[in-house]
Scaffold this motif. Structure first.
Motif, PDB file in Angstrom:
ATOM      1  N   HIS A 290      -2.928 -11.177  -1.172  1.00 22.08           N
ATOM      2  CA  HIS A 290      -2.763  -9.913  -0.447  1.00 22.08           C
ATOM      3  C   HIS A 290      -2.962  -8.753  -1.606  1.00 22.08           C
ATOM      4  O   HIS A 290      -3.447  -7.655  -1.492  1.00 22.08           O
ATOM      5  CB  HIS A 290      -1.494  -9.632   0.311  1.00 22.08           C
ATOM      6  CG  HIS A 290      -1.555  -8.529   1.222  1.00 22.08           C
ATOM      7  ND1 HIS A 290      -0.953  -7.421   1.007  1.00 22.08           N
ATOM      8  CD2 HIS A 290      -2.115  -8.452   2.458  1.00 22.08           C
ATOM      9  CE1 HIS A 290      -1.285  -6.519   1.947  1.00 22.08           C
ATOM     10  NE2 HIS A 290      -1.682  -7.109   3.148  1.00 22.08           N
ATOM     11  N   PHE A 291      -2.076  -8.995  -2.728  1.00 23.68           N
ATOM     12  CA  PHE A 291      -2.007  -7.943  -3.789  1.00 23.68           C
ATOM     13  C   PHE A 291      -3.448  -7.930  -4.621  1.00 23.68           C
ATOM     14  O   PHE A 291      -3.932  -6.894  -4.338  1.00 23.68           O
ATOM     15  CB  PHE A 291      -0.974  -8.665  -4.866  1.00 23.68           C
ATOM     16  CG  PHE A 291      -0.892  -7.526  -6.033  1.00 23.68           C
ATOM     17  CD1 PHE A 291      -0.016  -6.749  -6.018  1.00 23.68           C
ATOM     18  CD2 PHE A 291      -1.758  -8.046  -7.212  1.00 23.68           C
ATOM     19  CE1 PHE A 291       0.172  -5.946  -7.208  1.00 23.68           C
ATOM     20  CE2 PHE A 291      -1.377  -7.012  -8.226  1.00 23.68           C
ATOM     21  CZ  PHE A 291      -0.533  -6.151  -8.296  1.00 23.68           C
ATOM     22  N   TYR A 292      -3.826  -9.181  -4.706  1.00 18.11           N
ATOM     23  CA  TYR A 292      -5.468  -8.918  -5.604  1.00 18.11           C
ATOM     24  C   TYR A 292      -6.505  -8.506  -4.670  1.00 18.11           C
ATOM     25  O   TYR A 292      -7.485  -8.024  -5.271  1.00 18.11           O
ATOM     26  CB  TYR A 292      -5.475 -10.305  -6.260  1.00 18.11           C
ATOM     27  CG  TYR A 292      -4.584 -10.296  -7.494  1.00 18.11           C
ATOM     28  CD1 TYR A 292      -4.917  -9.790  -8.725  1.00 18.11           C
ATOM     29  CD2 TYR A 292      -3.361 -11.093  -7.235  1.00 18.11           C
ATOM     30  CE1 TYR A 292      -4.009  -9.741  -9.894  1.00 18.11           C
ATOM     31  CE2 TYR A 292      -2.511 -11.296  -8.527  1.00 18.11           C
ATOM     32  CZ  TYR A 292      -2.748 -10.472  -9.356  1.00 18.11           C
ATOM     33  OH  TYR A 292      -2.029 -10.573 -10.575  1.00 18.11           O
ATOM     34  N   LEU A 322       0.928  -1.746 -11.789  1.00 19.52           N
ATOM     35  CA  LEU A 322       0.061  -2.149 -10.985  1.00 19.52           C
ATOM     36  C   LEU A 322       1.060  -2.301  -9.596  1.00 19.52           C
ATOM     37  O   LEU A 322       0.343  -2.061  -8.502  1.00 19.52           O
ATOM     38  CB  LEU A 322      -0.636  -3.739 -11.160  1.00 19.52           C
ATOM     39  CG  LEU A 322      -1.727  -3.471 -12.257  1.00 19.52           C
ATOM     40  CD1 LEU A 322      -2.134  -4.977 -12.752  1.00 19.52           C
ATOM     41  CD2 LEU A 322      -3.002  -2.907 -11.523  1.00 19.52           C
ATOM     42  N   LEU A 323       2.278  -2.695  -9.822  1.00 16.54           N
ATOM     43  CA  LEU A 323       2.996  -2.888  -8.548  1.00 16.54           C
ATOM     44  C   LEU A 323       3.374  -1.666  -8.040  1.00 16.54           C
ATOM     45  O   LEU A 323       3.553  -1.476  -6.895  1.00 16.54           O
ATOM     46  CB  LEU A 323       4.434  -3.543  -9.050  1.00 16.54           C
ATOM     47  CG  LEU A 323       4.139  -5.235  -9.520  1.00 16.54           C
ATOM     48  CD1 LEU A 323       5.285  -5.566 -10.224  1.00 16.54           C
ATOM     49  CD2 LEU A 323       4.204  -5.967  -8.031  1.00 16.54           C
ATOM     50  N   TYR A 326       0.479  -0.750  -5.820  1.00 13.01           N
ATOM     51  CA  TYR A 326       0.282  -1.499  -4.639  1.00 13.01           C
ATOM     52  C   TYR A 326       1.329  -1.295  -3.589  1.00 13.01           C
ATOM     53  O   TYR A 326       0.878  -1.102  -2.383  1.00 13.01           O
ATOM     54  CB  TYR A 326       0.448  -2.992  -5.010  1.00 13.01           C
ATOM     55  CG  TYR A 326       0.625  -3.970  -3.794  1.00 13.01           C
ATOM     56  CD1 TYR A 326      -0.295  -4.225  -3.170  1.00 13.01           C
ATOM     57  CD2 TYR A 326       1.776  -4.691  -3.562  1.00 13.01           C
ATOM     58  CE1 TYR A 326      -0.445  -5.259  -2.179  1.00 13.01           C
ATOM     59  CE2 TYR A 326       2.081  -5.701  -2.397  1.00 13.01           C
ATOM     60  CZ  TYR A 326       0.767  -5.833  -2.096  1.00 13.01           C
ATOM     61  OH  TYR A 326       0.712  -6.936  -0.807  1.00 13.01           O
ATOM     62  N   PHE A 327       2.712  -1.034  -4.254  1.00 14.41           N
ATOM     63  CA  PHE A 327       3.769  -0.657  -3.014  1.00 14.41           C
ATOM     64  C   PHE A 327       3.540   0.701  -2.363  1.00 14.41           C
ATOM     65  O   PHE A 327       3.897   0.858  -1.198  1.00 14.41           O
ATOM     66  CB  PHE A 327       5.127  -0.801  -3.554  1.00 14.41           C
ATOM     67  CG  PHE A 327       5.393  -2.391  -3.809  1.00 14.41           C
ATOM     68  CD1 PHE A 327       5.743  -3.217  -2.711  1.00 14.41           C
ATOM     69  CD2 PHE A 327       5.798  -2.722  -4.999  1.00 14.41           C
ATOM     70  CE1 PHE A 327       5.879  -4.439  -2.705  1.00 14.41           C
ATOM     71  CE2 PHE A 327       6.273  -4.344  -5.083  1.00 14.41           C
ATOM     72  CZ  PHE A 327       6.302  -4.987  -3.899  1.00 14.41           C
ATOM     73  N   MET A 330       0.804   0.170   0.128  1.00 15.41           N
ATOM     74  CA  MET A 330       1.265  -0.687   1.214  1.00 15.41           C
ATOM     75  C   MET A 330       2.104   0.342   2.428  1.00 15.41           C
ATOM     76  O   MET A 330       2.295  -0.022   3.415  1.00 15.41           O
ATOM     77  CB  MET A 330       2.264  -1.846   0.837  1.00 15.41           C
ATOM     78  CG  MET A 330       1.560  -2.955   0.403  1.00 15.41           C
ATOM     79  SD  MET A 330       0.895  -3.737   1.475  1.00 15.41           S
ATOM     80  CE  MET A 330       2.334  -4.498   2.056  1.00 15.41           C
TER      81      MET A 330
END
Lengths: 332, 332
Positions: A290-292, A322-323, A326-327, A330
């Protein structure tokens, strides 16, 4: 033109009473990628679960040339001759069936494949190892519900698939052959330490004494390894699939291991650990994917990785950047 | 009463010119859990990165009793005597410094610890292995920026910490002792296959011939393993940390490995793989933690796990149910 599929009830009736047609068709559903097949397959699996778990699950690996098919044919013939009901499955993510994967060659295991108490299934067709492993695990459940008391999962000794097989069996057998030099180069590092027993195959004719020497060498090497969590010291034994010598001995070793681990509680512990581990791995894999697959990550990853390899950021800093991205994406 | 910390510039000046006080203080910042220390530490690390990467990174492991400290003292004395600048770090997640972790005992490595070109640092205090490993990696960067050309990372041969050390060094040395039976039981499975060389220590006095026999046994066992990705065949050698015999030979093996892998390109490839792997692992770990820290998951996990262990759902079905819950909660 779509053929009407039997109902879940019809499948369950067929599986529990071992109607070979319905049983095979259920496994085909498990292996299918079609969403409606998958939905039905999941229902069948859920219904099979209470009837599953009672078999001995055995993994067999070894380099190409170690004689895995002949060995399984020999062991399987011995087992079915002694009243066992045996399913032989395979995991080979690199193969597609049409290319003749392991177990896919119909000319192999001829005796076993026609036995009424044997079922042989080639590897599910090519896909991710995780996907192939899942299909095999689910097939095991259906086989067990259909009354198979022994399941053999075969794999080739050259990749990650051993780890997948190891994670779904009670006993892991490594087949080797004499000439501990070049022939073993194909075995992946770490496989030897995963084995619950090592059988040196082809201990027959001119090769017999060489096989015995190899067996001694392997024994010495195994002696250097620490005792596994099971408390069981993996033995090295010789056998000849061709002549049948040592095949009952291999089975005796397996049953001895099962008794040993059932007595010390490791058998049940290992199965529970395997279940938990699959759940955890399955979650981790999905979170990873899901992340990539996130489009913003896809764009940023290359750039940040480039900076990292140029020593402008540490791997930890790259990960943190990167995190954060991503968050944020999201939460939108 | 908080003491004013030096500026990033002051730290960088101190590190690059190896002012031991500022250098040590920077490492203390790296190891600190305080957010303002971490912020400063990350700035310093980023500034050190362009000056880092030029050392030989060496991992040393072995069972308790293999003589790791004496070995490192002997090798370190040899290296500093030959003009090398050596930092010795340790990874031992199980220890807290006050309890006297590995390298924590001040009476050990007495000669080396007072040498102007040596720096010895015990393991960062107890915490998750990932956290301890990160601090050690970041400390390596600061040591390299301070001109250390050789870094030794010591660990105990009994846990996951070997894998962490293996993932941050160029060369991984396993120390063993004679008596290939009970003493080796403490070595974790798989460690032997990670080694780039195995040195049988304590090859002195009455023990010399036994050490040589053990070395031959290990050579035979190593022969059974496939060639690692590096293309380098791990040798087994004997040494005596007490007498100094074989210590230059161990160093020759290491430099030969470095030359060999620099020539075939593996040295650089491995470092790049290590960086990418840390980034990937770091992301996976954070995604994992984020999932399991979610309050809805915490509640549901126990219940679903219970159903799974009662064979009411498969591990895949359990994972799917939890993931659906998580992504729904995230999207809110």
């Amino acid at each position: 033109t779509r053929k009407q599929l039997p109902s879940v009830e019809a499948f369950m009736e067929g599986i529990l009473n071992f109607n070979r047609t319905l049983f095979s068709q259920a496994i085909t559903l498990v292996e299918s990628a079609l969403p409606e097949h998958q939905a039905l397959a999941q229902e069948i699996i859920a219904r099979c679960l209470p009837h599953a778990g009672k078999s001995v699950r055995l993994g067999v690996t070894g380099v190409p040339g170690a004689g895995k098919s002949t060995f399984i044919e020999a062991l399987g013939t011995y087992l079915t001759g002694n009243g066992h009901k045996l399913a032989v499955l395979a995991i080979d993510p690199s193969s597609s069936r049409s290319k003749g994967s392991i177990l896919g060659d119909k000319t192999r295991m001829e005796g076993l494949s026609t036995h009424p108490n044997a079922f042989i299934r080639p590897s599910p067709s090519a896909g991710s190892l995780g996907g192939v492993a899942r299909k095999t695990r689910e097939t095991i459940i259906i086989c067990e519900a259909a009354g198979f008391d022994t399941i053999i999962v075969e794999t080739v000794g050259v990749g990650q698939s051993e780890i997948a097989v190891h994670s779904m069996v009670d006993f892991f057998l490594l087949l080797m052959i004499s000439g501990a030099g070049d022939e073993l180069q194909g075995i992946k590092r770490g496989i030897m330490e995963m084995a619950d027993a090592i059988a040196v195959n082809k201990a027959d004719g001119d090769n017999k004494s060489r096989a015995q020497i190899a067996c001694t060498q392997i024994k010495n090497a195994l002696h250097l390894f620490p005792l596994p969590e099971s408390g069981w010291s993996p033995p090295a034994i010789t056998c000849s699939s061709l002549m049948g010598d040592g095949i009952p001995g291999v089975w005796d070793t397996i049953t001895e291991y099962i008794r040993f681990t059932q007595t010390n509680g490791y058998f049940r512990l290992k199965r529970q650990q395997q279940s938990k581990q699959i759940m955890i791995d399955s979650i981790d894999q999905r979170l990873h994917d899901h992340f990539y697959l996130n489009p913003e990550i896809k764009t940023a990853l290359r750039q940040i990785e480039h900076k990292m390899l140029a020593d402008q950021v540490t791997p930890y800093q790259a990960a943190a950047q990167l995190l954060e991205l991503y968050f944020r994406a999201m939460g939108k």
